[in-house]
Design an enzyme around this catalytic site. Structure first.
Site, PDB file in Angstrom:
ATOM      1  N   HIS A 191     -44.062  -1.772 117.400  1.00  0.00           N
ATOM      2  CA  HIS A 191     -43.681  -0.056 118.027  1.00  0.00           C
ATOM      3  C   HIS A 191     -44.553   0.077 119.234  1.00  0.00           C
ATOM      4  CE1 HIS A 191     -41.714   2.082 114.684  1.00  0.00           C
ATOM      5  NE2 HIS A 191     -40.532   1.576 115.399  1.00  0.00           N
ATOM      6  N   GLU A 432     -24.186 -15.337 123.391  1.00  0.00           N
ATOM      7  CA  GLU A 432     -25.762 -15.426 122.639  1.00  0.00           C
ATOM      8  C   GLU A 432     -25.505 -16.751 121.320  1.00  0.00           C
ATOM      9  OE1 GLU A 432     -27.008 -11.433 121.894  1.00  0.00           O
ATOM     10  OE2 GLU A 432     -24.955 -10.673 120.572  1.00  0.00           O
ATOM     11  N   ASN A 453     -31.892 -14.360 124.601  1.00  0.00           N
ATOM     12  CA  ASN A 453     -33.470 -14.303 123.311  1.00  0.00           C
ATOM     13  C   ASN A 453     -32.276 -15.109 121.859  1.00  0.00           C
ATOM     14  OD1 ASN A 453     -34.462 -12.235 125.300  1.00  0.00           O
ATOM     15  ND2 ASN A 453     -33.627 -10.482 124.517  1.00  0.00           N
ATOM     16  N   CYS A 501     -28.228 -11.118 130.892  1.00  0.00           N
ATOM     17  CA  CYS A 501     -29.020  -9.875 129.867  1.00  0.00           C
ATOM     18  C   CYS A 501     -30.503 -10.412 128.930  1.00  0.00           C
ATOM     19  CB  CYS A 501     -28.383  -8.458 129.714  1.00  0.00           C
ATOM     20  SG  CYS A 501     -27.599  -8.862 127.872  1.00  0.00           S
TER      21      CYS A 501
HETATM   22  C1  PEP Z   1     -29.927 -11.742 123.783  1.00  0.00           C
HETATM   23  O1  PEP Z   1     -30.238 -11.395 122.577  1.00  0.00           O
HETATM   24  O2  PEP Z   1     -30.618 -11.610 124.472  1.00  0.00           O
HETATM   25  C2  PEP Z   1     -29.863 -10.096 124.125  1.00  0.00           C
HETATM   26  C3  PEP Z   1     -29.891  -9.060 125.023  1.00  0.00           C
HETATM   27  O3  PEP Z   1     -30.036  -8.763 122.741  1.00  0.00           O
HETATM   28  P1  PEP Z   1     -30.849  -8.431 121.964  1.00  0.00           P
HETATM   29  O4  PEP Z   1     -31.842  -9.312 122.572  1.00  0.00           O
HETATM   30  O5  PEP Z   1     -30.918  -6.420 121.712  1.00  0.00           O
HETATM   31  O6  PEP Z   1     -30.255  -8.789 120.061  1.00  0.00           O
HETATM   32 MG    MG Z   2     -28.640 -10.571 120.838  1.00  0.00          MG
END
Ligand code: PEP
Ligand code: MG
Length: 541
Positions: A191, A432, A453, A501
């Site tokens: 956090h 993803e 990610n 994103c």
């Molecule tokens: C990702 O996986 O890149 C993503 C944007 O989702 P999160 O980071 O919330 O899993």
């Molecule tokens: Mg993700």
């Protein structure tokens, strides 16, 4: 990221850990210590139990006061602490010890220390990262029992060094004055690390035991980009570091000037820059002109609090606030992405051997239709207030999109039949999972949003929250870039928008490579917009 390492160059101490919040800082060292105040016990177990109860209640009142004064995730983090304090099981062991004759403060400290050790030893990074919240709760209640404030006063231009730092201690410091954090332990997903990133305070964690006995160093240089800290620097080391800081400041000032302007590459190609947000509070005070819309609203924050699952009206009000802020710009809201590194009590499955490969994202929503339908209804109702797009997380096969689409259509029809104002938003998918990237054309999606990610962790088989494999978790690896390019090509063929994103969008070392895949839309957190636009201006598309 790099593994912990240490070396000493004539007097100066170089430590390497993990970057947790970017930026450079120099400042006097403030060593975190937990003050131990002696307390006169009341002797009687009944009085001692009453003293502990009053201190716990007092701590909850203090936290409620603090929540009213802070914004964004800070309030959520403190709400998490209030929820833990309200859990009777937390103090159970302490009350048992008090009944057996132990003093209230000793009993509470022992009970919480046992709990903290359990969190620190947990397999999941998520729980290890919450240990600092328990330390915070422990110390706040002890302060109440001892009638003293154990939170040290730290000057905002200091480099705060210690084993770990609690959210309360962090929030008590004015970080606008340029300080930084250097921790022996800690975690990039704690956090406090999230708060440090949103406050712009450089932070390095995992430095290992801080190598001084009694006499701490007086000055430290913190490099939150590289994950390094130099204590007691040589004058020449300090001069070079200050030189780098001045260059970074100048670059930041130049970038800030372009924050409100549209993003253009060096050869004039327009790139859409969208925002990633987790709660409407993050938009407070932000001029919508800094972005071309919102590319990702992570809705998990709504489901994580202590108040149980959010109802349709609560969700509708939050989604509407975000659409109102965007003033007609497109807003992409992602349906609940629980599971994996985001467990939600009562919704996600406990005890999965590998939660990242388990019932998470859209899989979980389809398995919990009663929760999913409420969210879909709230989204259809909010859609009349702006340009809303809805996206599904963790989609692996087309049938998941088809099933979600059928549920969205059904909820839209039901609302319409009831005469409730609503609209049917376009439904897209996050790309993803490698299967979705490789077969993107097979999905009847209104748009694709690449989650770099997760795409990186599933492509490289390197978990996003395990420091030991951080070097492999590289979004710039040719395999990941090839999957991104393939998705962009699928979007081009199907005539639908493709954006990215994940955190790679904000990593300006990758801007060139990402734009080279054909991407024209990137979505980043508000703090990263200026830097990204400046990086885009340096790319020839
Ligand atoms: C990702 O996986 O890149 C993503 C944007 O989702 P999160 O980071 O919330 O899993
Ligand atoms: Mg993700």
């Amino acid at each position: 990221m790099t593994v912990s390492a240490r070396r000493r160059i004539v007097g100066e101490i170089h430590l390497t850990g993990h970057p947790a919040s970017p930026g450079l800082a120099i400042g006097p060292v403030a060593v975190l210590t937990s003050a131990v105040v002696s307390r006169v016990t009341k002797g009687d177990p009944v009085q001692e139990a009453a003293a502990l109860k009053a201190a716990i209640e007092g701590a909850a009142v203090e936290l409620a006061d603090l929540i009213a004064r802070v914004h964004d995730e800070a309030a959520e983090i403190l709400e998490f602490q209030v929820a833990m304090l309200g859990d009777d099981a937390l103090a159970e062991g302490a009350y048992e010890a008090i009944a057996a004759g132990v003093a209230a403060d000793d009993a509470w400290r022992a009970a919480l220390d046992a709990e903290i050790s359990g969190y620190r030893a947990a397999d999941e990074e998520y729980f290890r990262a919450r240990a600092a919240d328990l330390v915070d709760i422990r110390d706040r209640v002890l302060a109440g029992l001892n009638g003293a404030n154990t939170i040290a006063k730290i000057s905002g231009d200091s480099v705060v060094a210690g084993d770990d730092i609690s959210p309360s201690t962090f929030l008590a410091v004015d970080w606008t004055r340029g300080g930084a954090i250097a921790l022996a332990g800690g975690s990039p997903s704690s956090h406090v690390a999230m708060l440090a990133r949103s406050r712009g305070a450089p932070m390095v964690v995992g430095l290992g035991p801080l190598p001084w006995n009694g006499q701490p160093p007086s000055l430290a240089l913190v490099d939150g980009d590289a994950g390094t800290v130099i204590f007691d620097p040589h004058p020449e080391t300090r001069r070079l570091f200050e030189h780098r800081m001045a260059a970074a400041n100048a670059a930041q000032i130049a970038a800030d000037a372009g924050r409100l302007k549209p993003a253009l590459t060096a050869d004039g190609k327009r790139i859409a820059v969208l925002l990633n947000v987790a709660a409407p509070e993050e938009l407070g005070g932000l001029d919508p002109a800094i972005c071309d819309g919102i590319g990702l609203v992570r809705t998990e924050f709504l489901f994580e609090g202590s108040r149980g699952l959010p109802g349709e009206d609560t969700q509708y009000a939050v989604y509407r606030r975000i659409l109102d802020w965007a003033a007609g710009r497109p807003v992409t809201i992602r349906t609940l992405d629980a599971g994996g590194d985001k467990p939600i009590p009562g919704v996600t499955v406990d005890g999965e051997r590998n939660p990242f490969l388990g019932l998470r994202g859209i899989r979980l929503s389809l398995a919990r239709p009663q929760v999913f339908r409420v969210q879909l209804r709230a989204l259809c109702r909010a859609a009349v207030h702006g340009t809303l797009k809805v996206m599904l997380p963790m989609v692996a096969v087309p049938s998941e999109l088809d099933r979600a689409k059928a549920m969205l259509d059904a909820e839209f029809s039901a609302l319409t039949a009831q005469g409730i104002a609503c609209a049917r938003p376009p439904l897209g998918i996050m790309v993803e999972v490698p299967s979705a990237a490789l077969c993107a054309e097979d999905f009847d999606a209104a748009f694709y949003s690449i989650g770099s990610n997760d795409l990186t962790q599933y492509t490289m088989a390197a978990a996003r929250d395990i420091g030991a494999v951080a070097d492999l978790n590289d979004a710039g690896h040719p395999a990941v870039l090839a999957l991104i390019a393939r998705t962009v090509e699928a979007g081009r063929r199907r005539g639908v928008e493709v954006s990215l994103c994940g955190d790679a969008a904000a990593d300006t070392r990758l801007t060139n490579a990402l734009l080279a895949t054909g991407l024209t839309t990137l979505s980043v957190s508000p703090i990263a917009v200026a830097r990204l636009k400046a990086a885009i201006a340096g790319v020839i598309a």
